[in-house]
Scaffold this motif. Structure first.
Motif, PDB file in Angstrom:
ATOM      1  N   ARG A  66       1.044  -1.247   0.193  1.00  0.00           N
ATOM      2  CA  ARG A  66       0.423   0.315  -0.143  1.00  0.00           C
ATOM      3  C   ARG A  66       0.925   1.262  -0.009  1.00  0.00           C
ATOM      4  NH1 ARG A  66       1.046   2.023   5.283  1.00  0.00           N
ATOM      5  NH2 ARG A  66       1.111   0.934   6.516  1.00  0.00           N
ATOM      6  N   ARG A  69       2.209   6.178   4.594  1.00  0.00           N
ATOM      7  CA  ARG A  69       1.322   7.122   5.051  1.00  0.00           C
ATOM      8  C   ARG A  69       2.036   7.779   6.035  1.00  0.00           C
ATOM      9  NH1 ARG A  69      -2.247   2.032   6.204  1.00  0.00           N
ATOM     10  NH2 ARG A  69      -4.039   2.480   4.761  1.00  0.00           N
ATOM     11  N   PHE A  95       2.150   7.446  -1.710  1.00  0.00           N
ATOM     12  CA  PHE A  95       2.059   8.159  -0.287  1.00  0.00           C
ATOM     13  C   PHE A  95       0.975   8.620  -0.461  1.00  0.00           C
ATOM     14  CE2 PHE A  95       4.246  11.864  -3.104  1.00  0.00           C
ATOM     15  CZ  PHE A  95       3.455  12.518  -2.869  1.00  0.00           C
ATOM     16  N   GLU A  96       0.024   9.445   1.036  1.00  0.00           N
ATOM     17  CA  GLU A  96      -0.514   9.765   1.340  1.00  0.00           C
ATOM     18  C   GLU A  96      -0.154  10.392   2.525  1.00  0.00           C
ATOM     19  OE1 GLU A  96      -2.991   7.034   2.380  1.00  0.00           O
ATOM     20  OE2 GLU A  96      -3.777   5.946   0.311  1.00  0.00           O
ATOM     21  N   LEU A  97       0.131  11.345   1.881  1.00  0.00           N
ATOM     22  CA  LEU A  97       0.607  12.420   3.889  1.00  0.00           C
ATOM     23  C   LEU A  97      -0.625  13.472   3.816  1.00  0.00           C
ATOM     24  CD1 LEU A  97       2.835  13.746   5.192  1.00  0.00           C
ATOM     25  CD2 LEU A  97       3.112  15.750   2.094  1.00  0.00           C
ATOM     26  N   GLU A  98      -0.111  13.478   5.018  1.00  0.00           N
ATOM     27  CA  GLU A  98      -1.535  14.199   6.247  1.00  0.00           C
ATOM     28  C   GLU A  98      -1.023  16.109   6.925  1.00  0.00           C
ATOM     29  OE1 GLU A  98      -5.693  14.182   8.471  1.00  0.00           O
ATOM     30  OE2 GLU A  98      -3.805  12.261   9.365  1.00  0.00           O
ATOM     31  N   THR A 118      -2.704  13.611  -2.988  1.00  0.00           N
ATOM     32  CA  THR A 118      -2.693  12.473  -2.071  1.00  0.00           C
ATOM     33  C   THR A 118      -2.299  13.514  -0.673  1.00  0.00           C
ATOM     34  OG1 THR A 118      -0.491  12.510  -3.212  1.00  0.00           O
ATOM     35  CG2 THR A 118      -1.485  11.075  -2.828  1.00  0.00           C
ATOM     36  N   CYS A 135      -1.980   3.746  12.389  1.00  0.00           N
ATOM     37  CA  CYS A 135      -2.139   4.715  11.219  1.00  0.00           C
ATOM     38  C   CYS A 135      -0.649   4.909  10.528  1.00  0.00           C
ATOM     39  CB  CYS A 135      -3.537   5.575  11.232  1.00  0.00           C
ATOM     40  SG  CYS A 135      -2.879   6.719  12.252  1.00  0.00           S
ATOM     41  N   TYR A 136       0.114   5.354  11.765  1.00  0.00           N
ATOM     42  CA  TYR A 136       1.040   6.109   9.875  1.00  0.00           C
ATOM     43  C   TYR A 136       2.451   5.778  10.009  1.00  0.00           C
ATOM     44  CZ  TYR A 136      -1.653  10.034  10.814  1.00  0.00           C
ATOM     45  OH  TYR A 136      -2.384  11.066  10.856  1.00  0.00           O
ATOM     46  N   ASP A 137       3.024   5.483   8.768  1.00  0.00           N
ATOM     47  CA  ASP A 137       3.905   4.667   9.296  1.00  0.00           C
ATOM     48  C   ASP A 137       5.753   5.730   9.162  1.00  0.00           C
ATOM     49  OD1 ASP A 137       3.275   2.299   7.418  1.00  0.00           O
ATOM     50  OD2 ASP A 137       2.731   3.679   5.733  1.00  0.00           O
TER      51      ASP A 137
END
Length: 256
Positions: A66, A69, A95-98, A118, A135-137
């Motif tokens: 996946r 994150r 990636f998904e970046l918050e 993303t 929930c984060y890498d």
């Protein structure tokens, strides 16, 4: 310059409202600091390198996993977020970046910029984050930890937000215990940063607070010990490259 009649303190939660007030000007101020963006990019590349070579390397797109994150806590007006986007794009990782920040004014400045689909943003105080599940890498925190009222509780929360093997990197000033760097930081603050803030924002109080907060922050060893006490392993540290080498450091650890 008139003395600040009500000093800003992290413990009294007066830092965030000041950032709200100067959010529209923050990029202009940081743009006046040579190497500011390059230093953030150096630390962002360091964190991303841990994702591509550490325990979570199997999550890369070429391994069929996946997207990674990442949380950018204390993202401010988005300079650190932009550094992470560049480092992640260079790496080839999906990636998904918050970006997360407690200042609505700073987040508004970040959200006015153009971002990949993303990248998302969330309004939340660092000290109010609760890790309901890992929930984060990876988690990135630039110029944040020294401004959190309860640093140890925050670091434990970050550890709980990470999946096992996930990485955390603190990018921040640190001069305590090194007299020459204390002198250099004070000269930079009162010779450049605070006068520039007065000209641009007419609100120098935040920047006098930031000068003090750097002086009061952990020594190198204290910050490494703080991460270890919060449950991080493989704790490491290095100064950032460039002219602020003695003043800015990257400190990292991994959730076991």
């Amino acid at each position: 310059m008139r003395p600040d009649p009500a000093p800003i303190r992290a413990a009294s939660s007066t830092v965030t409202p000041e950032f709200d007030e100067i959010g529209a000007h923050y990029d202009r101020l940081t743009g006046m600091s040579p190497g500011y963006a390059a230093q953030l990019l150096s630390s962002a590349r360091l964190l991303v390198g841990q994702l591509t070579s550490g325990p979570l390397a199997a999550h890369g797109p070429h391994a069929g996993g996946r997207p990674v994150r990442i949380a950018d806590i204390g993202c401010g007006s988005g300079a650190s977020t932009a550094a992470l986007v560049r480092a992640l794009t260079e790496s080839g990782l999906e990636f998904e970046l918050e970006g997360i920040d407690g200042s609505a004014g700073m987040l508004a400045a970040a959200q006015r910029k153009s971002w990949p689909a993303t990248v998302t943003f969330r309004h939340a105080q660092a000290e109010d984050l609760v890790a309901e599940q890992p929930c984060y890498d990876a988690v990135f925190a630039a110029y944040l930890v020294r401004n959190v009222p309860d640093k140890d509780a925050f670091l434990r929360c970050v550890r709980d937000m990470l999946v096992p093997g996930g990485s955390f990197l603190v990018h921040d000033y640190g001069v305590a215990g090194r007299p020459l760097d204390v002198i250099a930081w004070t000269a930079l603050s009162w010779g450049v940063i605070i006068p520039s803030a007065w000209v641009v924002t007419r609100r120098p109080q935040l920047f006098t607070y930031l000068w003090r907060s750097v002086l009061d922050f952990d020594t190198d060893q204290q910050l490494r010990d703080r991460l270890a006490a919060a449950g991080f392993v493989d704790v490491g540290q290095r100064p950032v490259p460039g002219w602020q080498r003695g003043m800015v450091r990257a400190t990292w650890g991994r959730r076991p």
